[in-house]
Design a protein around this motif. Structure first.
Motif, mmCIF file in Angstrom:
data_model
loop_
_atom_site.group_PDB
_atom_site.id
_atom_site.type_symbol
_atom_site.label_atom_id
_atom_site.label_comp_id
_atom_site.label_asym_id
_atom_site.label_seq_id
_atom_site.Cartn_x
_atom_site.Cartn_y
_atom_site.Cartn_z
ATOM 1 N N ALA A 179 -19.637 -20.067 -1.686
ATOM 2 C CA ALA A 179 -19.856 -18.917 -1.201
ATOM 3 C C ALA A 179 -18.578 -18.385 -0.341
ATOM 4 C CB ALA A 179 -21.213 -18.662 -0.254
ATOM 5 N N ALA A 180 -18.001 -19.488 0.490
ATOM 6 C CA ALA A 180 -16.912 -19.013 1.275
ATOM 7 C C ALA A 180 -15.685 -18.552 0.530
ATOM 8 C CB ALA A 180 -16.886 -20.131 2.110
ATOM 9 N N ARG A 181 -15.321 -19.277 -0.270
ATOM 10 C CA ARG A 181 -14.195 -19.089 -1.262
ATOM 11 C C ARG A 181 -14.499 -17.866 -2.319
ATOM 12 N NH1 ARG A 181 -13.761 -24.409 -5.034
ATOM 13 N NH2 ARG A 181 -14.483 -23.491 -7.042
ATOM 14 N N ASN A 182 -15.684 -17.558 -2.561
ATOM 15 C CA ASN A 182 -15.784 -16.312 -3.223
ATOM 16 C C ASN A 182 -16.075 -15.018 -2.651
ATOM 17 O OD1 ASN A 182 -15.650 -16.639 -6.386
ATOM 18 N ND2 ASN A 182 -16.584 -18.455 -5.503
ATOM 19 N N GLY A 183 -15.596 -15.175 -1.210
ATOM 20 C CA GLY A 183 -16.155 -13.932 -0.343
ATOM 21 C C GLY A 183 -17.659 -13.494 0.040
ATOM 22 N N ARG A 184 -18.126 -14.263 -0.006
ATOM 23 C CA ARG A 184 -19.717 -14.069 0.162
ATOM 24 C C ARG A 184 -20.330 -14.405 1.782
ATOM 25 N NH1 ARG A 184 -19.800 -10.932 -4.392
ATOM 26 N NH2 ARG A 184 -19.063 -11.980 -6.158
ATOM 27 N N PRO A 185 -19.972 -13.667 2.583
ATOM 28 C CA PRO A 185 -20.362 -13.722 3.932
ATOM 29 C C PRO A 185 -21.688 -14.101 4.144
ATOM 30 C CG PRO A 185 -19.399 -11.587 3.741
ATOM 31 C CD PRO A 185 -19.497 -12.111 2.541
ATOM 32 N N GLU A 186 -22.552 -13.114 3.353
ATOM 33 C CA GLU A 186 -24.016 -12.987 3.832
ATOM 34 C C GLU A 186 -24.662 -14.498 3.307
ATOM 35 O OE1 GLU A 186 -23.226 -11.561 -0.315
ATOM 36 O OE2 GLU A 186 -22.234 -11.150 1.578
ATOM 37 N N LEU A 187 -24.109 -14.969 2.173
ATOM 38 C CA LEU A 187 -24.542 -16.405 1.507
ATOM 39 C C LEU A 187 -24.058 -17.515 2.716
ATOM 40 C CD1 LEU A 187 -24.682 -14.574 -1.185
ATOM 41 C CD2 LEU A 187 -25.232 -16.726 -2.173
ATOM 42 N N VAL A 188 -22.870 -17.201 3.384
ATOM 43 C CA VAL A 188 -22.280 -18.105 4.295
ATOM 44 C C VAL A 188 -23.482 -18.321 5.260
ATOM 45 C CG1 VAL A 188 -20.346 -18.871 5.647
ATOM 46 C CG2 VAL A 188 -19.969 -18.128 3.429
ATOM 47 N N ALA A 189 -23.643 -17.005 5.776
ATOM 48 C CA ALA A 189 -24.638 -17.144 6.920
ATOM 49 C C ALA A 189 -25.817 -17.744 6.674
ATOM 50 C CB ALA A 189 -24.635 -15.698 7.376
ATOM 51 N N PHE A 190 -26.383 -17.206 5.490
ATOM 52 C CA PHE A 190 -27.706 -17.805 4.999
ATOM 53 C C PHE A 190 -27.721 -19.369 4.941
ATOM 54 C CE2 PHE A 190 -30.091 -19.571 1.462
ATOM 55 C CZ PHE A 190 -31.408 -19.614 1.957
#
Length: 418
Positions: A142-153
């Motif tokens: 998630a972090a390397r694909n630019g998905r901040p909402e998933l990183v937070a989840f």
């Protein structure tokens, strides 16, 4: 095949798990049956059609597990209804996709930025299956694909992430220039200074190319279908912000790095192919422009060793002549001296005469603390002046300029090599 043909299965649509497995179904049968639902056409989005296919499906009937490919296609298309229907029918939430990058459904949802699906898969498989067989975990993907909402989840739903996984997520977000993910990680986690330092170095290196997006198409689409040049400009803006954020969090702009030139990040930045944003960010945050490595090499040496920038043959990540001028000006304005000689006796003036532009040479000479005639005559350890360097490469404009600056009475000066 536009609609399920029950006769090809068992003679009539059986309930999932019932009926004996047929022996004459092609390997991709059930995937081919689901495709009309997923693709544009008469059956696209037809849930009754999909329900009919799934009613005829079971793991026993689909010995090749072809329907699993449809699960991943539904994930990447963002079709939550189809994903839920496939899972309810008994399709495995654990089996990885067959094609590269062979992610599990949880990792595929993390890559695609599908938060609702990721929640569902996390509920089904739990943290024990947060990573695939190759060690890629959903937080890092998630972090390397630019998905901040998933990183937070992922950080909120579970507190058991290992130090290595947390560090990996920060490194990958920095390396792929996703500043929004770096923000989430730094806001929610506390990192030791060593980890911040290595992430800073990842941010300075050339941007990481992901195996799941080697062409950069997915990234450009995610950013709004940017052109190559627009995407690279966007990455540089994000890179500069990441560097600033990591230094604010505790990384040292003058500190050591794992791969850096003699452990000096500024010199490492100047040696990189894409240095335009990282040099500015490091100097803005207090990096010492005067620093030298153990061989007396400065950031200005590294910059001028790159040779001329060719705008006609420039690749997307490469710089322009103006980029090199701006970087030269930046280093000189922050105190990097063109008079410093490395262990071979080479100064920035030698390198500017050899590989830099005439404008860079003029700029370096203007910042020299030596008289103009003395600077252009300054020899290296072999007795070679900047004039030797320019003449050896046939740089007529540079030779003429140096002669006008006081090198005319040294045209016959021999080096130690004769």
């Amino acid at each position: 095949m536009e609609q399920p043909d029950a006769n090809l299965v068992t003679g009539h649509p059986p309930a999932a798990g019932h009926g004996s497995p047929p022996s004459n179904l092609p390997p991709a049968y059930f995937y081919d049956m689901v495709r009309p639902y997923l693709k544009k056409g008469a059956r696209h989005g037809d849930r009754d059609y999909l329900a009919q296919v799934l009613d005829a499906w079971s793991p026993e009937v689909d010995a090749q597990n072809s329907i699993h490919k449809a699960l991943f296609e539904a994930i990447y298309r963002g079709d939550e209804v189809a994903v839920q229907m496939l899972l309810d029918a008994g399709v495995s939430p654990r089996r990885p996709e067959r094609s590269e990058p062979q992610f599990t459904p949880l990792l595929a949802a993390s890559r695609a930025g599908q938060l609702g699906m990721a929640r569902r898969f996390w509920t089904l498989v739990g943290p024990e299956e947060r990573a695939d067989e190759d060690g890629h975990d959903c937080l890092g993907v998630a972090a390397r694909n630019g998905r901040p909402e998933l990183v937070a989840f992922f950080l909120d739903v579970w507190g058991g992430w290992t130090a290595e996984e947390r560090k990996g997520a920060l490194d990958e977000a920095a390396a792929t220039r996703w500043d929004v993910c770096v923000d989430v990680l730094l806001d929610k986690l506390t990192y030791p200074q060593k980890d911040l330092q290595e992430a800073l170095e990842w941010a300075i290196r050339k941007r990481m190319i992901l195996m799941e997006d080697e062409t950069g198409r997915l990234r450009r689409e995610q950013l709004g279908n940017l052109t190559h040049h627009e995407a690279e400009a966007d990455a540089r803006r994000r890179q500069r912000r990441i560097i600033s954020r990591l230094i604010d969090a505790g990384a040292n702009p003058d500190g050591p790095g794992l791969w850096s030139k003699s452990g000096r990040l500024l010199l490492f930045a100047a040696s990189q192919q894409d240095y335009t944003a990282c040099l500015a960010a490091l100097l803005e945050k207090g990096a010492n422009a005067r620093m030298e490595d153990s061989q007396g090499v400065t950031a200005l040496h590294w910059l001028l060793r790159k040779g001329p920038a060719d705008p006609d043959r420039r690749l997307f990540w490469q710089d322009t002549p103006q980029d090199r001028m701006d970087a030269t000006q930046l280093l000189l304005d922050h105190g990097c001296s063109p008079d410093v000689a490395d262990e071979a006796g080479e100064t920035a003036l030698h390198l500017a005469a050899q590989k830099g532009s005439l404008e860079q040479l003029r700029l370096c000479l203007a910042h020299s603390q030596l008289p103009a005639d003395g600077a252009v005559r300054q020899p290296n350890n072999q007795g070679e002046s900047p004039l030797h360097y320019a003449a050896a490469l046939g740089r007529h404009d540079v030779v003429e300029y140096l002669l006008a600056q006081g090198a005319a009475d040294h045209v016959d000066l021999a080096s130690r090599r004769g």
